[in-house]
Every structure is written in C-alpha cells, then in structure tokens.
Design a protein around this motif. Structure first.
Motif, mmCIF file in Angstrom:
data_model
loop_
_atom_site.group_PDB
_atom_site.id
_atom_site.type_symbol
_atom_site.label_atom_id
_atom_site.label_comp_id
_atom_site.label_asym_id
_atom_site.label_seq_id
_atom_site.Cartn_x
_atom_site.Cartn_y
_atom_site.Cartn_z
ATOM 1 N N THR A 70 0.824 -1.213 0.000
ATOM 2 C CA THR A 70 0.000 0.000 0.000
ATOM 3 C C THR A 70 0.853 1.256 0.000
ATOM 4 O OG1 THR A 70 -1.716 -1.184 1.233
ATOM 5 C CG2 THR A 70 -1.837 1.216 1.202
ATOM 6 N N CYS A 71 1.833 1.294 0.920
ATOM 7 C CA CYS A 71 2.585 2.547 1.070
ATOM 8 C C CYS A 71 3.475 2.825 -0.136
ATOM 9 C CB CYS A 71 3.391 2.543 2.367
ATOM 10 S SG CYS A 71 4.896 1.556 2.350
ATOM 11 N N HIS A 72 3.934 1.777 -0.818
ATOM 12 C CA HIS A 72 4.755 2.014 -2.003
ATOM 13 C C HIS A 72 3.901 2.231 -3.253
ATOM 14 C CE1 HIS A 72 8.368 1.487 0.186
ATOM 15 N NE2 HIS A 72 8.179 0.195 0.434
ATOM 16 N N LEU A 73 2.783 1.511 -3.357
ATOM 17 C CA LEU A 73 1.916 1.688 -4.521
ATOM 18 C C LEU A 73 1.391 3.119 -4.600
ATOM 19 C CD1 LEU A 73 0.325 0.431 -6.890
ATOM 20 C CD2 LEU A 73 -1.492 -0.108 -5.258
ATOM 21 N N LEU A 74 0.940 3.635 -3.464
ATOM 22 C CA LEU A 74 0.373 4.979 -3.428
ATOM 23 C C LEU A 74 1.365 6.023 -2.924
ATOM 24 C CD1 LEU A 74 -3.131 4.068 -1.930
ATOM 25 C CD2 LEU A 74 -2.493 4.315 -4.340
ATOM 26 N N GLY A 75 2.544 5.581 -2.516
ATOM 27 C CA GLY A 75 3.515 6.490 -1.936
ATOM 28 C C GLY A 75 4.744 6.692 -2.791
ATOM 29 N N ASP A 76 5.888 6.085 -2.364
ATOM 30 C CA ASP A 76 7.152 6.416 -3.014
ATOM 31 C C ASP A 76 7.416 5.664 -4.304
ATOM 32 O OD1 ASP A 76 7.445 4.034 -1.683
ATOM 33 O OD2 ASP A 76 9.402 4.499 -0.818
ATOM 34 N N ALA A 77 6.511 4.769 -4.722
ATOM 35 C CA ALA A 77 6.690 4.168 -6.053
ATOM 36 C C ALA A 77 6.511 5.211 -7.141
ATOM 37 C CB ALA A 77 5.700 3.022 -6.259
ATOM 38 N N GLY A 78 5.570 6.101 -6.930
ATOM 39 C CA GLY A 78 5.272 7.090 -7.965
ATOM 40 C C GLY A 78 5.768 8.487 -7.685
ATOM 41 N N SER A 79 6.054 8.811 -6.418
ATOM 42 C CA SER A 79 6.372 10.204 -6.103
ATOM 43 C C SER A 79 7.648 10.716 -6.779
ATOM 44 C CB SER A 79 6.430 10.420 -4.589
ATOM 45 O OG SER A 79 7.416 9.629 -3.976
ATOM 46 N N PRO A 80 8.783 9.966 -6.818
ATOM 47 C CA PRO A 80 9.948 10.503 -7.537
ATOM 48 C C PRO A 80 9.666 10.715 -9.026
ATOM 49 C CG PRO A 80 10.597 8.703 -6.091
ATOM 50 C CD PRO A 80 9.099 8.691 -6.152
ATOM 51 N N TYR A 81 8.963 9.751 -9.629
ATOM 52 C CA TYR A 81 8.657 9.857 -11.050
ATOM 53 C C TYR A 81 7.656 10.976 -11.319
ATOM 54 C CZ TYR A 81 7.399 8.311 -15.782
ATOM 55 O OH TYR A 81 7.171 8.245 -17.133
ATOM 56 N N LEU A 82 6.642 11.085 -10.458
ATOM 57 C CA LEU A 82 5.641 12.144 -10.611
ATOM 58 C C LEU A 82 6.284 13.521 -10.536
ATOM 59 C CD1 LEU A 82 2.690 13.159 -10.725
ATOM 60 C CD2 LEU A 82 2.624 12.926 -8.228
ATOM 61 N N ILE A 83 7.155 13.704 -9.562
ATOM 62 C CA ILE A 83 7.829 14.994 -9.420
ATOM 63 C C ILE A 83 8.738 15.258 -10.620
ATOM 64 C CG2 ILE A 83 9.637 16.156 -8.078
ATOM 65 C CD1 ILE A 83 8.205 15.094 -5.580
ATOM 66 N N GLY A 84 9.380 14.220 -11.127
ATOM 67 C CA GLY A 84 10.209 14.390 -12.325
ATOM 68 C C GLY A 84 9.392 14.789 -13.538
ATOM 69 N N ILE A 85 8.211 14.185 -13.698
ATOM 70 C CA ILE A 85 7.335 14.536 -14.831
ATOM 71 C C ILE A 85 6.886 15.990 -14.745
ATOM 72 C CG2 ILE A 85 5.041 14.145 -15.808
ATOM 73 C CD1 ILE A 85 5.378 11.201 -15.252
#
Length: 506
Positions: free
Chosen positions: A420-435
C-alpha cells in the motif's frame, strides 16, 4: 479464566480454536499445546527460543543488513547528477529508476509475506539476499547505450529487499516483547536513515574518487557478502509468537484470504497503513530529489556553475547524507523515548506521536523549499528539523503493527502495508515529481533559474501530503486501544468480545 478452567477447556488434544464473534465461520488461528498431533501447524515447532544473548546478536545482524538495503536504495540518488550526464536522461527518466525498484519491491512483498508466515523465514531472507547481491553487482557494469538494462536491474533488485523487509521485523517481534521489543525495533529502524545517509555519502565519495559512478554501485553488494554469512550463522528462526508464549505454544496458520479479511477489519492497521503511505510519498520524493534540488539552488545563487560533465559536484549529497544520518538517529531515539514514557499512561500515545511528527514536519519542509533560492544554510536547517520530526515515526509504526496483529499474520501485514505505502507512496512520487518538473522546465528550457523553479514547484506538494498523513494517524488513535486489546485476547485463546472460546472436537 483460571488455569484449571483453561486446562479443562483444552480438551484431550490440547487445542483451542478461536472464532470471530462477528462471523462464526471465521477462523482467527489456533494455539496448540501439542503441535505434533496437529498436521496443519505451519510454524516451526521444532525451534526453541534462542538465548537472550543470541537474540541480541540476531538483532545486530538484522540491523546491519537493513542498513545495506537502504544504502543501496539511495546510492543512485547520491550520484544522480553524474548519472544524468552519463546517460543523457531527463528528470522524469531519472525518477523512473526509483519507481521501477519500488514497484518491484511492493509487488513482491505480498508473495514474501505469504511465505514468511508459513515457511522458514531465515532461508527466505538468505535466498533473497543472495539474489540482491548478484543483481546489484551486475547493475554496476551497465554502459551508456544500455540504460534500459539498468532500469531492468533496478527493478530486479526489489526481489532481495522484499524478501528481507517483510520478514526481518517479524523475527524481532518473535524474539522480544513489551518495552524490550520497542527498543530492539527502534535500533532496527534507526538504520533506515543511517543507511540512506551513508548511501548518499559513500556513493558520492566513491564516484568522485574514481571519476566513475559505476564504482559507487559496487560497494553495497561487496558488503552484502558478510551480511549473508552472518544471517546463516547467527540469525535464528524463532517460533511465531514465541516471545508471547515463552516458546511453549505454536500458532496455527489460516488461509491467505482469511488473513487479508482479518487485516482489513483491523482499523488501526488500515489507518496507520494509510499514514505510512503518506509518509512514504514524502520521504521517497525528498530522499531522491533533495541533493539535486539543493545543487540547482546553489547554481542559481552563483555559488557553483551548472554541471556539464561527470563527476558533478557531490557537496549536496554529502551534506544531505550527513543530515539524514544524524536526524534519523535523533528522531528515532526521541520518538522511541517519548513512546516508552507515555505508552503506559496514554493508550493511544503511539499514533498521536506519529500524527504530531507528520503535522509539524510539513510546515518545516514547506519553509525549506521556499528558502532554497535565498539561503542554503537556512534551507538545510529546516530540512533537518523536518527530518527529525518525520523520523519520530519509524520505530513506532513498526511497533504498532506488531502489537495490533497476531504473530501468524505479521509478515502478511508487513507485506500488505509495504504494498500500500509504495503503490500509493514512493513508487510514484519521484517519477511524478520528475514529470511535473520536466513539463514546467519546458516553458524556459535554457534557463538555469527556471530549471530550479520547476523542481521547486514540483516538490512543494510533499508538505501537503504530509498533513494528510497526520490526519490518518489521528484516526488510528481512535481505534488503537481496542485493536491492541483484541490481538492480546486472541493470543490468550479468547475472542475479542471476551466470549468463551469455541471448542472443536478433533
């Protein structure tokens, strides 16, 4: 219930089958007095509880391997500027390196959680560590034309970490109880920020000394070899629930579906997992991007020139790595100390401490981002304060899971929380911020100032996610007392509504 009555209820075969008061067909687990007569027991009934000395040694080994795992996670972030120049990749593509690793890690966690509740945990960890060493070392030989291979290797590294992180805390939970378990868990989680900080520092140091970022990725697998040897020789595989039952009883496993249903009905577990998710979003994004963000801040202030060739200036990796080590150690220590002082007097002290940590760290991080273009020292000061407040939660969160979930479901609980915490948390946050950063920087692609501002405006979402996490922990505080009591009763052979156990003839 007195001991004589309790023994009478055990019946001729010495078993108590626990059923939920909410659903008469829901099996919570069984405590068996004679495991040899029960074919369905999955726990390692031949294992005896290790000596206290060996238990302490085991915690030290688990802490060492935990440190290596987090060193590996953030070595890439410590040499990110050099890596971007080497592969000629954008911010969003750089963030993908962390995202693929986290995605692999979170998807494999439920698999290892299932295995960890049913099979030999020591062998699972050793196998995962061997895979991690081979894959991590292989990723250090990737050349510029094969960036996609590096992405693949970073994804496969998740195999080793998923096998370890879902299981190691449950072993500590089966070696200790009460305040000693809190202390041991605190030591274990101190090595998250310590490992993360060393990942930045050693990665940047090696890359600078050798002029080649590849060498930075070779240190961790080399240090992993003694880690595997120590796991084999010094780490026990204690009976599940051994600490709670003094090693005299074993607990029967139920089906995976029943385990998931139990966890989803556990409100403290659900709300605290959502709080951890918000925390993971914030820490994952900041851990990956802060050295690059601060380096760009120094460029627009005229302190250093923009990096045009490898190796790039590693100063911010050193500074942020050092801050992460110190603040993580201080934060975990303070959080554990406060928890120990308040837990006996305030039943919901742990989630309240987590809520305070999240809610108070958010304004500090927001101020740090605003000050980055003005003052580097002031920015790092507020980052340090924010990291201390976030680090209050590390050990406490693990302790919450261990005391609101029964032993045969702890690996599954760890795995579900990781997912849960990686799916909705740090799995996407570095990539999202990069985008977002890439999209904004395209407005003025040749401007160093706007390149900094685009990243600044991207990471500023993190403090707002932190506030949301604080609210989730406040909701956890509403249910923690009831859920902890329910878990304790199940360990004693009682149903959560204090009804008499249902006896089944065997």
């Amino acid at each position: 219930m007195d001991e004589e009555t309790h023994q009478g209820l055990l019946g001729p075969k010495g078993q108590i089958h626990l059923r939920s008061s909410m659903n008469a067909n829901h099996l919570y687990g069984s405590i068996a007095g004679d495991p040899e007569e029960t074919q369905t027991l999955i726990s390692n009934t031949n294992s005896s509880m290790p000596s206290r000395r060996r238990a302490y040694i085991a915690v030290a080994v688990l802490c060492y391997v935990n440190m290596l795992n987090y060193m590996d996670r953030y070595t890439i972030a410590g040499v990110l500027s050099s890596l971007q120049n080497y592969f000629n990749i954008s911010d969003s593509t750089s963030g993908l390196l962390q995202t693929v690793f986290i995605c692999s890690f979170m998807l494999l966690a439920p698999v290892f959680g299932y295995l960890g509740d049913r099979y030999n945990r020591k062998l699972i960890m050793v196998g995962g560590m061997i895979a991690w060493i081979i894959i991590s070392l292989g990723s250090s030989f990737i050349t510029a034309e094969y960036f996609w291979v590096l992405v693949l290797m970073r994804a496969l590294v998740g195999i080793g970490e998923a096998s370890y992180c879902t299981i190691a805390p449950t072993i500590i939970g089966d070696l200790f109880t009460g305040s000693k378990r809190t202390i041991m868990i605190s030591f274990f989680y101190i090595f998250i920020p310590v490992g993360s900080g060393l990942g930045y520092i050693l990665g940047a140091t090696i890359a600078t000394a050798t002029g080649d970022w590849h060498w930075a990725l070779r240190l961790n697998p080399i240090l992993g070899v003694p880690g595997v040897i120590l796991l084999v020789l010094l780490t026990p595989n204690p009976p599940r629930g051994g600490a709670e039952t003094n090693g005299e009883a074993c607990i029967e496993n139920t089906s995976y579906l029943e385990d998931i249903k139990y966890l989803l009905r556990n409100r403290s577990f659900v709300w605290s997992s959502l709080g951890v998710t918000a925390m993971a979003f914030v820490t994952g994004a900041l851990a990956f991007w802060t050295p690059t963000f601060m380096s760009r801040a120094r460029v627009i202030q005229g302190i250093i020139p923009a990096c045009s060739k490898e190796p790039c200036d590693p100063l911010d990796s050193f500074v942020f790595g050092g801050i992460t080590v110190v603040t993580g150690f201080v934060g975990v220590f303070i959080g554990s100390l406060i928890s120990k002082k308040l837990k006996d007097r305030v039943a919901n002290a742990d989630p309240l401490i987590c809520a305070v940590g999240m809610l108070s760290s958010s304004p500090c991080l927001f101020i740090a981002m605003i000050l980055a273009s003005i003052s580097i020292p002031a920015t790092y000061t507020f980052i340090a304060i924010g990291e201390i407040l976030l680090s209050l939660n590390w050990a406490i969160l693990a302790d919450i899971l261990l005391y609101v979930v029964i032993p045969t479901r702890r690996s599954t609980a760890e795995a579900l929380q990781i997912l849960t915490c990686h799916l909705l948390g740090d799995a996407g946050s570095p990539y999202l911020i990069g985008i977002v950063s890439d999209a904004l920087s395209n407005l003025e692609p040749q401007s160093p100032v706007w390149r900094f501002r685009s990243l600044e405006y991207s990471v500023i979402i993190c403090p707002f996610i932190g506030v949301l996490g604080g609210l989730f922990f406040l909701l956890t505080a509403l249910y923690i007392k009831e859920d902890r009591k329910a878990a304790e009763m199940l360990m004693k052979g009682e149903t959560p509504d204090q009804a008499e156990p249902l006896i089944e003839s065997t």
